[in-house]
Design an enzyme around this catalytic site. Structure first.
Site, PDB file in Angstrom:
ATOM      1  N   ALA A  93       0.951  -1.111   0.107  1.00 45.59           N
ATOM      2  CA  ALA A  93       0.028  -0.130  -0.009  1.00 45.59           C
ATOM      3  C   ALA A  93       0.880   1.147  -0.006  1.00 45.59           C
ATOM      4  O   ALA A  93       1.994   1.284   0.685  1.00 45.59           O
ATOM      5  CB  ALA A  93      -0.916   0.257   1.198  1.00 45.59           C
ATOM      6  N   CYS A  94       0.401   2.264  -0.825  1.00 47.20           N
ATOM      7  CA  CYS A  94       1.271   3.621  -0.906  1.00 47.20           C
ATOM      8  C   CYS A  94       1.454   4.175   0.402  1.00 47.20           C
ATOM      9  O   CYS A  94       0.420   4.815   0.888  1.00 47.20           O
ATOM     10  CB  CYS A  94       0.493   4.354  -1.929  1.00 47.20           C
ATOM     11  N   GLU A  95       2.535   4.218   0.852  1.00 54.43           N
ATOM     12  CA  GLU A  95       2.959   5.004   2.220  1.00 54.43           C
ATOM     13  C   GLU A  95       2.361   6.522   2.072  1.00 54.43           C
ATOM     14  O   GLU A  95       1.724   7.148   3.084  1.00 54.43           O
ATOM     15  CB  GLU A  95       4.393   5.127   2.383  1.00 54.43           C
TER      16      GLU A  95
END
Lengths: 117, 119, 109, 119, 117, 109
Positions: free
Chosen positions: D76-78
């Site tokens: 998941a995109c930080e």
């Protein structure tokens, strides 16, 4: 290295969607993919220059320019949508080529990957 | 008049959440009473405090000011938070507190107008 | 909940443009001539003259009281755009006053 | 073929997230390789583990099984998480790990097909 | 005590929206508000009986019945939308009165509070 | 990235119905006769005979290859509903095969 097409189909203040598409574009360039941008439908509103930040929503339009300047191969815009949204012939935030439906269809078909924002 | 607001959308999804804040500020400026602002469904995404970069508008600070200056109760639906895995300790540390739909329905009973915000 | 049954007025807040859903069409369908329709957020763009050509708004403007939030136009670079003749610009104070004057508000999205 | 998936919508907003899981399962069953599933924008709402009532479908368990059985990387995109105030310790304890758009672009370079899911 | 109208305007599997509208309705009843339900546009799909749970999305339709049984004053449905969605004359999950636009407009205007889901 | 320039095929995944946005209209606009259009999630309902009457789908069906995900129909209680003649039902395995057969996929929402 893939031919990636960033497809912007939603207007500016539709939350962070366009902003997060921009992030994907910058990452694509950083990893040497060949990047094109295509604005369709309400997405052409992102190319409007005169907008200032909504009182509660940052106008990320200016940083879109960075993507264009940073090396996106091609930038296209939906010619019909430009007319509907009163942008036909207007100065745009990026130098976008006005494309008819057939041309846009080819841009999509000749990409390896289309990321919709 | 006594007004309550229901916010149904996340700050991430569009302009609905910031429109609610704008309406709230204008209503207070016009001398109305804000009985409660209730965040339900995706609106509960207003709960986790976000450290916003300087040039980004800070919705949370706006709500916090409203709560501090005017004592407006800001409540988020616990069930909706749990459904999204956001009912964690340390998440509800911002201006928006945990609450229930029951508290919202109480506010509705005591309000002349109730407006909903979505996008 | 003051006014008598028949004179009640509703405020219809429309927050999606026609390309993003049928909110405007549903608001027009459910509003009578005395109700107020407020175009907000993405829907504000529809109040601009060049937009309404293909949407049902143009005919509705004559038969309905349509308003648009000035702040949402400005946010989209449409602050200076020409509005439809029948479309009343509202600042936020006027928006609040209208919501208070109407007996009930409904949001279409 | 080698396939990567991009999930752009929250489990709360519609059927996009569960469609991505269905596609992933079918692709593996057909013998394809899933190089990566990347959650971006509202898709990061897949990160907080949710204790789902028995009669509710459990998307997270589905993804967890995929990761465990087939070793599919779930990232998941930080940045998107931080933007939503969800980059907190203890939140990313489920099947979906923290990652970057760079890792996604690497997977894109190594994939024959990339599909996006939204709603 | 207020006259609350729950306005369902989006279809079943549009995520948790309808489910969370249901929660609001149950809370309204618990606090002695007078509750009505109105299904408009794609919202009429919530009244379809034959749906089973999507492979990843719980079908919360059955619990809608609970709201009806528990004391919602009135349940109305958009007659035109019922036709468009192939539900005209079909058995519905709740006994909903088919309403034309003018009737629906009155239901909205005569509510004290309209909550849109 | 195999086929030569002209024979490339795109898969257009449509996940919103016409009442929720213009995704279907845009997919039809950008698909050519060899591309595949897949109606999924909320858009699956549009594949049912009684739905398409008012949407552009009816004419497009003749000129385009339109498919619908059976699982999404079933999820909406439309598993047994009659589909438009030109509309191909797909189970998930067939959906994967189609996505692999097409050179690129685009999702309209």
């Amino acid at each position: 290295m893939a031919r990636i097409l960033l497809l912007f189909g939603h207007a500016t203040h539709d939350g962070w969607r366009a902003r997060e598409g921009l992030d994907a574009g910058l990452a694509a360039l950083a990893f040497d993919h060949e990047l094109s941008l295509l604005f369709v439908g309400a997405g052409v509103c992102l190319l409007r220059t005169a907008s200032q930040a909504a009182p509660g929503l940052r106008d990320w339009g200016p940083s879109l320019g960075a993507l264009g300047a940073h090396g996106a191969e091609r930038v296209g815009a939906d010619a019909d949508a430009l007319a509907v949204h009163g942008l036909a012939g207007a100065r745009l935030r990026l130098d976008a080529i006005a494309l008819d439906a057939a041309q846009r269809s080819d841009w999509i078909r000749n990409a390896d990957v289309v990321l919709p924002f | 008049m006594v007004i309550s607001l229901l916010v149904l959308c996340s700050p991430a999804s569009g302009q609905g959440a910031s429109s609610a804040l704008r309406f709230a500020v204008a209503a207070l400026a016009a001398g109305h009473t804000l009985r409660q602002v209730f965040f339900h469904a995706d609106g509960v995404l207003a709960v986790p405090p976000v450290d916003v970069p300087a040039d980004e508008p800070d919705l949370e600070a706006g709500w916090a000011a409203l709560a501090a200056v005017h004592g407006v109760p800001l409540l988020a639906c616990e069930t909706a938070l749990a459904r999204r895995g956001l009912d964690r300790p340390g998440l509800a540390t911002g201006a928006v507190r945990l609450g229930t739909l029951g508290q919202f329905m109480l506010a509705v009973a005591q309000s002349d107008r109730v407006l909903s915000f979505a996008d | 909940m003051s006014s008598s049954h028949s004179e009640r007025r509703a405020l219809h807040l429309v927050v999606r443009a026609p390309w993003a859903g049928d909110a405007l069409a549903r608001a027009l369908l459910h509003a009578n001539a005395r109700d107020a329709i407020v175009l907000a957020q993405e829907a504000a763009a529809v109040a601009c003259a060049q937009h309404a050509a293909d949407t049902p708004l143009r005919d509705a403007l004559a038969a309905r009281r349509v308003h648009v939030l000035v702040a949402d136009l400005a946010a989209r670079g449409l602050g200076a755009a020409a509005l439809h003749a029948g479309c009343q610009p509202l600042d936020d104070a006027a928006w609040v006053a209208l919501a208070v004057a109407c007996d009930v508000s409904v949001t279409w999205y």
